[in-house]
Scaffold this motif. Structure first.
Motif, PDB file in Angstrom:
ATOM      1  N   ARG A  51       8.488   0.290  -5.577  1.00  0.00           N
ATOM      2  CA  ARG A  51       7.934   1.206  -6.874  1.00  0.00           C
ATOM      3  C   ARG A  51       8.460   2.494  -6.594  1.00  0.00           C
ATOM      4  N   SER A  52       8.314   3.084  -5.346  1.00  0.00           N
ATOM      5  CA  SER A  52       8.833   4.696  -5.068  1.00  0.00           C
ATOM      6  C   SER A  52      10.308   4.702  -5.318  1.00  0.00           C
ATOM      7  N   SER A  53      10.946   3.740  -4.828  1.00  0.00           N
ATOM      8  CA  SER A  53      12.505   3.828  -4.915  1.00  0.00           C
ATOM      9  C   SER A  53      12.959   3.796  -6.378  1.00  0.00           C
ATOM     10  N   GLY A  85       3.878  11.864 -10.627  1.00  0.00           N
ATOM     11  CA  GLY A  85       3.891  10.989  -9.573  1.00  0.00           C
ATOM     12  C   GLY A  85       5.344  10.981  -9.133  1.00  0.00           C
ATOM     13  N   VAL A  86       5.826   9.792  -8.646  1.00  0.00           N
ATOM     14  CA  VAL A  86       6.989   9.681  -8.003  1.00  0.00           C
ATOM     15  C   VAL A  86       7.969   9.721  -9.139  1.00  0.00           C
ATOM     16  N   ALA A  87       8.129   9.176 -10.321  1.00  0.00           N
ATOM     17  CA  ALA A  87       8.906   9.411 -11.262  1.00  0.00           C
ATOM     18  C   ALA A  87       9.017  10.729 -11.871  1.00  0.00           C
ATOM     19  N   PHE A 138       2.518  18.508 -15.895  1.00  0.00           N
ATOM     20  CA  PHE A 138       1.115  18.378 -16.004  1.00  0.00           C
ATOM     21  C   PHE A 138       0.724  17.037 -15.057  1.00  0.00           C
ATOM     22  N   ASP A 139      -0.403  16.945 -14.446  1.00  0.00           N
ATOM     23  CA  ASP A 139      -0.756  15.427 -13.951  1.00  0.00           C
ATOM     24  C   ASP A 139      -2.393  15.615 -13.928  1.00  0.00           C
ATOM     25  N   ALA A 140      -3.135  14.709 -14.066  1.00  0.00           N
ATOM     26  CA  ALA A 140      -4.635  14.456 -14.039  1.00  0.00           C
ATOM     27  C   ALA A 140      -5.109  14.682 -12.705  1.00  0.00           C
ATOM     28  N   ARG A 141      -4.145  14.618 -11.745  1.00  0.00           N
ATOM     29  CA  ARG A 141      -4.562  14.679 -10.238  1.00  0.00           C
ATOM     30  C   ARG A 141      -4.391  16.061  -9.662  1.00  0.00           C
ATOM     31  N   ARG A 142      -5.258  16.741  -9.213  1.00  0.00           N
ATOM     32  CA  ARG A 142      -5.382  18.190  -8.700  1.00  0.00           C
ATOM     33  C   ARG A 142      -4.215  18.135  -7.575  1.00  0.00           C
ATOM     34  N   ALA A 187       2.992   9.193 -17.149  1.00  0.00           N
ATOM     35  CA  ALA A 187       1.644   8.790 -16.783  1.00  0.00           C
ATOM     36  C   ALA A 187       1.379   7.574 -16.806  1.00  0.00           C
ATOM     37  N   LEU A 188       0.801   6.769 -15.796  1.00  0.00           N
ATOM     38  CA  LEU A 188       0.455   5.721 -15.907  1.00  0.00           C
ATOM     39  C   LEU A 188      -1.081   5.338 -14.990  1.00  0.00           C
ATOM     40  N   VAL A 189      -1.865   4.413 -15.473  1.00  0.00           N
ATOM     41  CA  VAL A 189      -2.979   4.269 -14.629  1.00  0.00           C
ATOM     42  C   VAL A 189      -2.928   2.812 -14.434  1.00  0.00           C
ATOM     43  N   GLY A 225      -6.121   5.527  -2.882  1.00  0.00           N
ATOM     44  CA  GLY A 225      -4.560   5.311  -2.696  1.00  0.00           C
ATOM     45  C   GLY A 225      -3.711   6.365  -3.641  1.00  0.00           C
ATOM     46  N   GLY A 226      -4.264   7.340  -3.973  1.00  0.00           N
ATOM     47  CA  GLY A 226      -3.455   8.271  -4.510  1.00  0.00           C
ATOM     48  C   GLY A 226      -3.282   8.219  -6.175  1.00  0.00           C
ATOM     49  N   TYR A 227      -3.652   6.906  -6.534  1.00  0.00           N
ATOM     50  CA  TYR A 227      -3.614   6.818  -8.230  1.00  0.00           C
ATOM     51  C   TYR A 227      -4.548   7.567  -8.830  1.00  0.00           C
ATOM     52  N   PRO A 276       0.827  -1.147   0.124  1.00  0.00           N
ATOM     53  CA  PRO A 276      -0.026   0.238  -0.020  1.00  0.00           C
ATOM     54  C   PRO A 276       0.834   1.239  -0.041  1.00  0.00           C
ATOM     55  N   ARG A 277       0.391   2.350  -0.603  1.00  0.00           N
ATOM     56  CA  ARG A 277       1.298   3.598  -0.511  1.00  0.00           C
ATOM     57  C   ARG A 277       0.858   4.123   0.589  1.00  0.00           C
ATOM     58  N   THR A 278       1.337   3.756   1.828  1.00  0.00           N
ATOM     59  CA  THR A 278       1.307   4.590   2.993  1.00  0.00           C
ATOM     60  C   THR A 278       2.473   5.075   3.612  1.00  0.00           C
ATOM     61  N   THR A 279       2.120   5.518   4.671  1.00  0.00           N
ATOM     62  CA  THR A 279       3.686   6.235   5.207  1.00  0.00           C
ATOM     63  C   THR A 279       4.632   5.202   5.900  1.00  0.00           C
TER      64      THR A 279
HETATM   65  P1  NAD Z   1       1.824   6.080 -11.084  1.00  0.00           P
HETATM   66  O1  NAD Z   1       3.159   5.414 -11.583  1.00  0.00           O
HETATM   67  O2  NAD Z   1       0.756   5.215 -11.080  1.00  0.00           O
HETATM   68  O3  NAD Z   1       1.279   7.264 -12.359  1.00  0.00           O
HETATM   69  C1  NAD Z   1       2.238   8.253 -12.527  1.00  0.00           C
HETATM   70  C2  NAD Z   1       1.361   9.758 -12.686  1.00  0.00           C
HETATM   71  O4  NAD Z   1       0.532   9.724 -13.779  1.00  0.00           O
HETATM   72  C3  NAD Z   1       0.466   9.867 -11.428  1.00  0.00           C
HETATM   73  O5  NAD Z   1       0.749  10.955 -10.808  1.00  0.00           O
HETATM   74  C4  NAD Z   1      -0.987   9.820 -12.258  1.00  0.00           C
HETATM   75  O6  NAD Z   1      -1.737  10.593 -11.441  1.00  0.00           O
HETATM   76  C5  NAD Z   1      -0.556  10.609 -13.614  1.00  0.00           C
HETATM   77  N1  NAD Z   1      -1.613  10.152 -14.520  1.00  0.00           N
HETATM   78  C6  NAD Z   1      -2.467   9.158 -14.939  1.00  0.00           C
HETATM   79  N2  NAD Z   1      -3.119   9.511 -16.133  1.00  0.00           N
HETATM   80  C7  NAD Z   1      -2.788  10.664 -16.244  1.00  0.00           C
HETATM   81  C8  NAD Z   1      -3.262  11.310 -17.372  1.00  0.00           C
HETATM   82  N3  NAD Z   1      -4.261  11.127 -18.339  1.00  0.00           N
HETATM   83  N4  NAD Z   1      -2.797  12.788 -17.570  1.00  0.00           N
HETATM   84  C9  NAD Z   1      -1.779  12.921 -16.577  1.00  0.00           C
HETATM   85  N5  NAD Z   1      -1.306  12.458 -15.514  1.00  0.00           N
HETATM   86  C10 NAD Z   1      -1.665  11.033 -15.414  1.00  0.00           C
HETATM   87  O7  NAD Z   1       1.810   6.945  -9.992  1.00  0.00           O
HETATM   88  P2  NAD Z   1       2.786   6.750  -8.525  1.00  0.00           P
HETATM   89  O8  NAD Z   1       4.186   7.702  -9.078  1.00  0.00           O
HETATM   90  O9  NAD Z   1       3.266   5.384  -8.437  1.00  0.00           O
HETATM   91  O10 NAD Z   1       2.034   7.402  -7.506  1.00  0.00           O
HETATM   92  C11 NAD Z   1       0.786   7.216  -7.342  1.00  0.00           C
HETATM   93  C12 NAD Z   1       0.299   7.742  -6.090  1.00  0.00           C
HETATM   94  O11 NAD Z   1       0.705   7.094  -4.904  1.00  0.00           O
HETATM   95  C13 NAD Z   1       0.566   9.322  -5.925  1.00  0.00           C
HETATM   96  O12 NAD Z   1      -0.599  10.099  -5.518  1.00  0.00           O
HETATM   97  C14 NAD Z   1       1.680   9.129  -4.965  1.00  0.00           C
HETATM   98  O13 NAD Z   1       1.654  10.696  -4.437  1.00  0.00           O
HETATM   99  C15 NAD Z   1       1.407   8.456  -4.203  1.00  0.00           C
HETATM  100  N6  NAD Z   1       2.380   7.794  -3.493  1.00  0.00           N
HETATM  101  C16 NAD Z   1       2.361   7.692  -1.987  1.00  0.00           C
HETATM  102  C17 NAD Z   1       3.425   7.174  -1.313  1.00  0.00           C
HETATM  103  C18 NAD Z   1       3.353   6.921   0.226  1.00  0.00           C
HETATM  104  O14 NAD Z   1       2.610   7.847   0.817  1.00  0.00           O
HETATM  105  N7  NAD Z   1       3.976   5.989   0.903  1.00  0.00           N
HETATM  106  C19 NAD Z   1       4.433   6.609  -1.865  1.00  0.00           C
HETATM  107  C20 NAD Z   1       4.605   6.758  -3.275  1.00  0.00           C
HETATM  108  C21 NAD Z   1       3.572   7.248  -4.058  1.00  0.00           C
END
Ligand code: NAD
Length: 379
Positions: free
Chosen positions: A132-134, A176-178, A196-200, A257-259, A225-227, A121-124
Motif C-alpha cells: 500500500r505504501s509503495s 498520507g503516503v500518496a 491539508f490533512d485532518a491528522r495534525r 483523502a481516505l478513511v 495505526g496512524g489512519y 500493520p503500518r509499522t517500521t
Molecule cells: P490513507 O490512504 O488511509 O488516507 C490518506 C490521507 O487522507 C490520510 O493522511 C488521512 O489522514 C487523510 N484524510 C482522511 N480523511 C480526511 C479528511 N476528512 N480531510 C483531510 N484528510 C483526510 O492513509 P495512508 O497514506 O495509508 O497513511 C495512513 C497512516 O499510516 C499515516 O499516518 C501514515 O503516516 C502511516 N503510515 C505508516 C507507515 C509505517 O510506519 N510503516 C507506512 C505507511 C503509512
C-alpha cells in the motif's frame, strides 16, 4: 515450495507481482518460481528475462496455479481464479479483508490459506513489505505528472526575456503516503504547494517537504495505526470554509483523502469546482472509493461547463508499471522471506509475530497464547 505468478487479468492492470531480480533472490534461497508467459510484458520484463532469473515460464494461468504452492497477485482474485485453487495452497495478494467477507469465505471453502498483503500493520518492520505504501508513492507521483500534462500552464516560476511566468499553485488534500509523494513531486516541478490533512501529525511531514499546511482548527482525526477516522459535521463545515478559497485559487488540486472501510470523504464540493478558474485541474486519487470531489466520475476524465478538467483516477500505479512492479516485487519478496521458516522452504506461522497475525486472514496461526515453543505450524 513453488511460488507462482499468473498474468494479471483485470482490464487496465499492467503490473506484475514479481520481477526477475526477486525471482533470482528467491531461487537463491531454494524456492522454485513459476511465471505465466507474458506476465511481465507491460513492466518491461520478457519471458526470457524470467527464464534467465531461474523461473519456469508456463503457457497458462491454470498451469501456474496448478503447479504452485504459493500464488501471488496484484489485483483481488476473481471467481475463476478462486475456483481453480485447491486445499493447502496459499495466496498472497490484496484481499480487502475488512470489506470482502464473501471473498474470504470463498477462499476458506477451498481450503486455501490467505495472506492479505493489504492488511500489513503500518509499522517500521513491515514497511519494506507494504505494497500500500509503495504503490501510494507511485500514485502520488503519477497524479502530479498527469495534472501537469493536463494543465494548460507550466509548473515552475520562470524569469525569461519574454517575461516572468508565475509558478503553478497546487493544493493537495490528504497528506498520507500518496499525498506526500504528490507534494514532493509538485515541489520538484517548481509549484507552490499547499496541503491539508485532518491528522495534525501531517503538518510536520507537509512542512518538511516545503509545502504550506492549511490549518483547520478543531479536532485531530488520527486514530490507532496512524489512519484517520470520519470527522464530525462541525469539523466538515470548518474544513469546507477553510479550504474552499484555497481550491478556488488552485491551478491543480490533487485529492488523496481516505478513511479505512468508509467511502472517501467529500472535500471538494460542486460549488468549489464551479469557483475554480477555467483550465484548472483536479486529479481525484480517491475516485475508486467514491472520490473526494463531488463531481468526480471514477475512471473518467471530463471538462466541466466552467472549463475545469476533472480526472477520476482509479489505478494510477498501473500507469507506471515498471517501477510499480519493481516495488511490489520487493515488498512481496520481503514478506515471503519473513513468513518462511528456518528450513528456508516452507511457510512458518508464528502466532507471536504481529505481521503474521495481521496478514494471514485464513489458515493463520492459532490464537492460543504462545510460549517459548510457540513458533506455530508450517505449510
Ligand atoms: P490513507 O490512504 O488511509 O488516507 C490518506 C490521507 O487522507 C490520510 O493522511 C488521512 O489522514 C487523510 N484524510 C482522511 N480523511 C480526511 C479528511 N476528512 N480531510 C483531510 N484528510 C483526510 O492513509 P495512508 O497514506 O495509508 O497513511 C495512513 C497512516 O499510516 C499515516 O499516518 C501514515 O503516516 C502511516 N503510515 C505508516 C507507515 C509505517 O510506519 N510503516 C507506512 C505507511 C503509512
Amino acid at each position: 515450495m513453488r511460488v507462482g505468478v499468473p498474468r494479471e487479468v483485470e482490464p487496465g492492470e499492467t503490473r506484475t507481482a514479481l520481477v526477475p531480480e526477486s525471482v533470482a533472490r528467491l531461487r537463491a534461497r531454494g524456492l522454485e518460481v513459476a511465471v505465466e508467459a507474458g506476465a511481465g510484458v507491460h513492466a518491461g520484463v520478457t519471458d526470457a528475462d524470467f527464464d534467465r532469473a531461474g523461473a519456469v515460464v508456463m503457457s497458462s494461468a491454470a498451469a501456474v496455479v496448478d503447479a504452485s504452492d504459493v500464488i501471488l497477485g496484484v489485483q483481488l482474485p476473481g471467481r475463476a481464479f478462486v475456483a481453480r485453487l485447491r486445499a493447502g495452497q496459499t495466496v498472497v495478494m490484496p484481499l480487502d479483508p475488512a470489506r470482502r467477507a464473501d471473498l474470504l469465505q470463498a477462499l476458506a471453502a477451498r481450503g486455501v490459506r490467505a495472506v492479505a498483503i493489504d492488511a500489513l500493520p503500518r509499522t517500521t518492520l513491515a514497511q519494506a513489505m507494504d505494497v500500500r505504501s509503495s504503490q501510494a508513492t507511485v500514485v502520488g507521483y503519477r497524479a502530479v505528472v498527469v495534472a501537469a500534462c493536463a494543465l494548460p500552464k507550466m509548473f515552475p516560476l520562470m524569469t525569461t526575456a519574454a517575461g516572468t511566468i508565475a509558478p503553478a499553485r497546487v493544493l493537495v488534500l490528504g497528506a498520507g503516503v500518496a499525498g506526500l509523494s504528490a507534494i514532493a513531486t509538485a515541489r520538484r516541478l517548481g509549484a507552490v504547494v499547499e496541503a491539508f490533512d485532518a491528522r495534525r501529525a501531517a503538518r510536520e511531514h507537509v512542512e518538511s517537504l516545503g509545502a504550506r499546511f492549511v490549518e483547520v482548527p478543531g479536532e485531530d482525526a488520527e486514530v490507532a495505526g496512524g489512519y484517520a477516522r470520519e470527522v464530525s459535521a462541525e469539523y466538515r463545515l470548518a474544513q469546507a470554509a477553510r479550504i474552499g478559497d484555497r481550491v478556488a485559487r488552485a491551478d491543480v488540486c490533487v485529492t488523496t483523502a481516505l478513511v479505512p472501510g468508509r467511502p472517501a470523504p467529500v472535500l471538494v464540493t460542486a460549488a468549489m469546482v464551479e469557483a475554480m478558474r477555467s483550465g484548472s485541474v483536479i486529479v481525484d486519487v480517491a475516485a475508486a472509493e467514491g472520490g473526494n470531489c463531488e463531481v468526480t466520475r471514477p475512471g473518467e476524465r471530463f471538462v466541466t461547463s466552467g472549463g475545469v478538467i476533472v480526472i477520476g483516477a482509479v489505478n494510477l500505479a498501473a500507469e507506471v508499471p515498471v517501477h510499480a512492479s519493481q516495488m511490489w516485487s520487493r515488498n512481496v519478496e520481503k514478506l515471503l522471506v519473513h513468513l518462511i521458516g528456518p528450513d528456508g522452504v516452507t511457510l512458518r506461522l508464528d502466532a507471536t509475530d504481529a505481521i503474521t497475525r495481521a496478514v494471514v486472514v485464513i489458515g493463520g496461526p492459532s490464537a492460543a497464547p504462545a510460549g517459548p515453543a510457540g513458533k506455530g505450524g508450517s505449510a
